[in-house]
Every structure is written in C-alpha cells, then in structure tokens.
Design an enzyme around this catalytic site. Structure first.
Site, PDB file in Angstrom:
ATOM      1  N   HIS A 173       1.163   1.260 -13.260  1.00 12.06           N
ATOM      2  CA  HIS A 173       1.882   0.077 -13.727  1.00 12.06           C
ATOM      3  C   HIS A 173       3.362   0.426 -13.782  1.00 12.06           C
ATOM      4  O   HIS A 173       3.727   1.494 -14.299  1.00 12.06           O
ATOM      5  CB  HIS A 173       1.362  -0.324 -15.116  1.00 12.06           C
ATOM      6  CG  HIS A 173       2.063  -1.516 -15.698  1.00 12.06           C
ATOM      7  ND1 HIS A 173       1.788  -2.799 -15.302  1.00 12.06           N
ATOM      8  CD2 HIS A 173       3.054  -1.593 -16.636  1.00 12.06           C
ATOM      9  CE1 HIS A 173       2.571  -3.636 -15.980  1.00 12.06           C
ATOM     10  NE2 HIS A 173       3.347  -2.928 -16.788  1.00 12.06           N
TER      11      HIS A 173
ATOM     12  N   GLY B 224       0.793  -1.231   0.000  1.00 13.02           N
ATOM     13  CA  GLY B 224       0.000   0.000   0.000  1.00 13.02           C
ATOM     14  C   GLY B 224       0.823   1.277   0.000  1.00 13.02           C
ATOM     15  O   GLY B 224       0.343   2.337   0.385  1.00 13.02           O
TER      16      GLY B 224
ATOM     17  N   MET C  81      -3.402  -6.521  -7.216  1.00 13.43           N
ATOM     18  CA  MET C  81      -2.899  -7.577  -8.086  1.00 13.43           C
ATOM     19  C   MET C  81      -4.006  -8.546  -8.478  1.00 13.43           C
ATOM     20  O   MET C  81      -4.005  -9.713  -8.095  1.00 13.43           O
ATOM     21  CB  MET C  81      -1.751  -8.324  -7.383  1.00 13.43           C
ATOM     22  CG  MET C  81      -0.635  -7.432  -6.927  1.00 13.43           C
ATOM     23  SD  MET C  81      -0.004  -6.362  -8.232  1.00 13.43           S
ATOM     24  CE  MET C  81       1.098  -7.471  -9.052  1.00 13.43           C
TER      25      MET C  81
ATOM     26  N   ASN D 247      -5.082   2.947 -12.842  1.00 11.61           N
ATOM     27  CA  ASN D 247      -4.098   1.999 -12.331  1.00 11.61           C
ATOM     28  C   ASN D 247      -2.711   2.578 -12.524  1.00 11.61           C
ATOM     29  O   ASN D 247      -2.489   3.407 -13.407  1.00 11.61           O
ATOM     30  CB  ASN D 247      -4.199   0.662 -13.079  1.00 11.61           C
ATOM     31  CG  ASN D 247      -3.196  -0.374 -12.550  1.00 11.61           C
ATOM     32  OD1 ASN D 247      -3.090  -0.561 -11.337  1.00 11.61           O
ATOM     33  ND2 ASN D 247      -2.465  -1.003 -13.450  1.00 11.61           N
TER      34      ASN D 247
ATOM     35  N   ILE E  32      -6.762  -9.228 -11.944  1.00 12.46           N
ATOM     36  CA  ILE E  32      -7.271  -8.766 -13.239  1.00 12.46           C
ATOM     37  C   ILE E  32      -8.789  -8.625 -13.155  1.00 12.46           C
ATOM     38  O   ILE E  32      -9.478  -9.527 -12.656  1.00 12.46           O
ATOM     39  CB  ILE E  32      -6.863  -9.761 -14.342  1.00 12.46           C
ATOM     40  CG1 ILE E  32      -5.333  -9.726 -14.499  1.00 12.46           C
ATOM     41  CG2 ILE E  32      -7.544  -9.403 -15.668  1.00 12.46           C
ATOM     42  CD1 ILE E  32      -4.767 -10.735 -15.459  1.00 12.46           C
ATOM     43  N   LEU E  33      -9.306  -7.504 -13.582  1.00 15.74           N
ATOM     44  CA  LEU E  33     -10.738  -7.228 -13.473  1.00 15.74           C
ATOM     45  C   LEU E  33     -11.416  -7.560 -14.808  1.00 15.74           C
ATOM     46  O   LEU E  33     -10.827  -7.400 -15.875  1.00 15.74           O
ATOM     47  CB  LEU E  33     -10.947  -5.768 -13.097  1.00 15.74           C
ATOM     48  CG  LEU E  33     -10.439  -5.415 -11.689  1.00 15.74           C
ATOM     49  CD1 LEU E  33     -10.276  -3.913 -11.518  1.00 15.74           C
ATOM     50  CD2 LEU E  33     -11.367  -5.983 -10.614  1.00 15.74           C
TER      51      LEU E  33
ATOM     52  N   ASN F 265       1.739   3.055  -2.540  1.00 14.22           N
ATOM     53  CA  ASN F 265       1.097   4.019  -3.450  1.00 14.22           C
ATOM     54  C   ASN F 265      -0.167   4.594  -2.821  1.00 14.22           C
ATOM     55  O   ASN F 265      -0.482   5.769  -3.009  1.00 14.22           O
ATOM     56  CB  ASN F 265       0.778   3.357  -4.790  1.00 14.22           C
ATOM     57  CG  ASN F 265       1.962   3.384  -5.744  1.00 14.22           C
ATOM     58  OD1 ASN F 265       2.329   4.433  -6.252  1.00 14.22           O
ATOM     59  ND2 ASN F 265       2.577   2.244  -5.949  1.00 14.22           N
TER      60      ASN F 265
END
Ligand code: GRF
Length: 199
Positions: free
Chosen positions: A111, A14, A92, A109, A94-95, A16
């Site tokens: 990356h 966490g 982490m 997001n 994938i939606l 970020n």
C-alpha cells in the site's frame, strides 16, 4: 528447502510484480508460479508472459458485482498452482472477509502510504494536504479490514517542498520495488522482524 510457490495478483502496470519476479531467483526462498489479473487488458500480463510466468485472468466485468462468484473463480484459477502465498501487487479490488480468512496468514499487499496513515486511495495527495514530512509504503497482511492487517515492512522517504502528488507517487513506487521483495523474504523466512527501508 523447495522455494515457496507464490501467486501475484495485479490489475494494471504490474511494476511491483516485475520487481518481485526479478527478485525471486537464485537462493530467494520463493518463485512466482502465476500472475492473475482481474483486468484482461492489464499491461502487467504481457510483462509476466515476457518473464515466462504463467498468467490467467478472472475478468471483473464477467461477475457484475457478484463478489462471491468472482472470488470462487479466482480460487479455482489458483488451485492448480498449489500456491503457498499470494502477493497483491497493484491489485485494485477489495476482497471479502471469506476470501481473506481462507488465505489468512498467506495474503500480502503493498500500500502506498505509511500505514496506519492514509488507508484507501489518493494517498500521495492526502499526505501532501496533511502537511506530512515523511511518506512511503507498507507491506502488510491482508485481513477483512481494508489496509489494516499486521505490518510486515515499511519504506520511508522525506517529502520535499517541491513534491507534487505525481512526483511523490513516482518516488514511492521506486521504494515499493525495493520493499516488496525484502518484505516477502522476511515473511517467508519468518524472521518476524519488521523490514524498514529509509529511502
Ligand atoms: C502502486 O502504487 C501500488 O502501491 C498500488 O498500485 C500502484 C501500481 O502498482 N497498490 P503496479 O505498478 O501495478 O505494481
């Protein structure tokens, strides 16, 4: 104008989330209204609580591969917060296209590469292996295609001869902490101008 209500989704440390939350004060046009993790033991949850941000968990393990059920539970947790934007921050998972469509234009997001280069995982070792001279991180809209949505901002650094994947990850993470708040602000103030930070 009322600050916009932002949810932050995490899976791990966490860092970020912390840099976003610490930026969202004063005249910043947003406030973090909740931090939700798919991992009950994510260290970032305690960091959010220490910052006074409501937290919640949608434990991945409770949905054993049923993506639709997981995402429905996630949307149910989000609903009471009247969220206007979601920042994935070390999230982490994938939606699905259904979820990303439902949040189209409000789902961001970060990356750890200069997209479109090095989508997916292990970006730092791949950048080194490819002999890249520049590397960095990208804040982008999340769409159905992984790590491929419109770019909001990027931060760039030079790869040094002595860099390892570990040293690069650490240097890029420092850039992430600068980029994400700047990119979120640009996104919310609709400047439409991509953010570029040269680290
Ligand atoms: C960061 O490198 C981020 O780019 C990636 O997850 C890593 C950990 O982030 N998505 P955080 O410390 O949990 O914010």
């Amino acid at each position: 104008m009322e600050p916009r209500r932002v949810a932050i989704l995490i899976s791990g440390s966490g860092s970020n989330m912390v840099s976003l939350a610490q930026a969202m004060t004063g005249d910043f046009p947003a406030r973090p209204v909740c931090v939700i993790s798919n991992q009950p033991d994510a260290p970032g949850l305690q960091k959010a609580r220490d910052l006074g941000i409501p937290t919640d968990v949608v434990a991945q393990k409770d949905f054993a591969g049923d993506r639709a059920a997981f995402e429905s539970a996630l949307n149910q947790k989000l609903a009471p917060y009247n969220v206007e934007a979601i920042c994935l921050a070390g999230f982490m998972r994938i939606l699905s296209p259904q979820f990303t469509k439902g949040w189209a234009g409000k789902l961001l997001n970060i990356h750890p590469s200069l997209l479109p280069k090095f989508k997916g995982l292990h970006t730092h070792s791949r950048a080194l292996a490819a002999g890249e001279t520049n590397h960095g991180c990208t804040v982008h809209h999340v769409t159905a295609e992984l790590d491929a949505g419109p770019i909001i901002g990027q931060a760039r650094l030079k790869i040094m001869p002595e860099d390892t994947a570990e040293s690069l990850a650490a240097r890029v993470l420092t850039l992430e902490h600068k980029l994400y708040p700047a990119a979120l602000k640009a996104f919310l103030t609709d400047r439409g101008v991509p953010v570029l930070i040269d680290g």
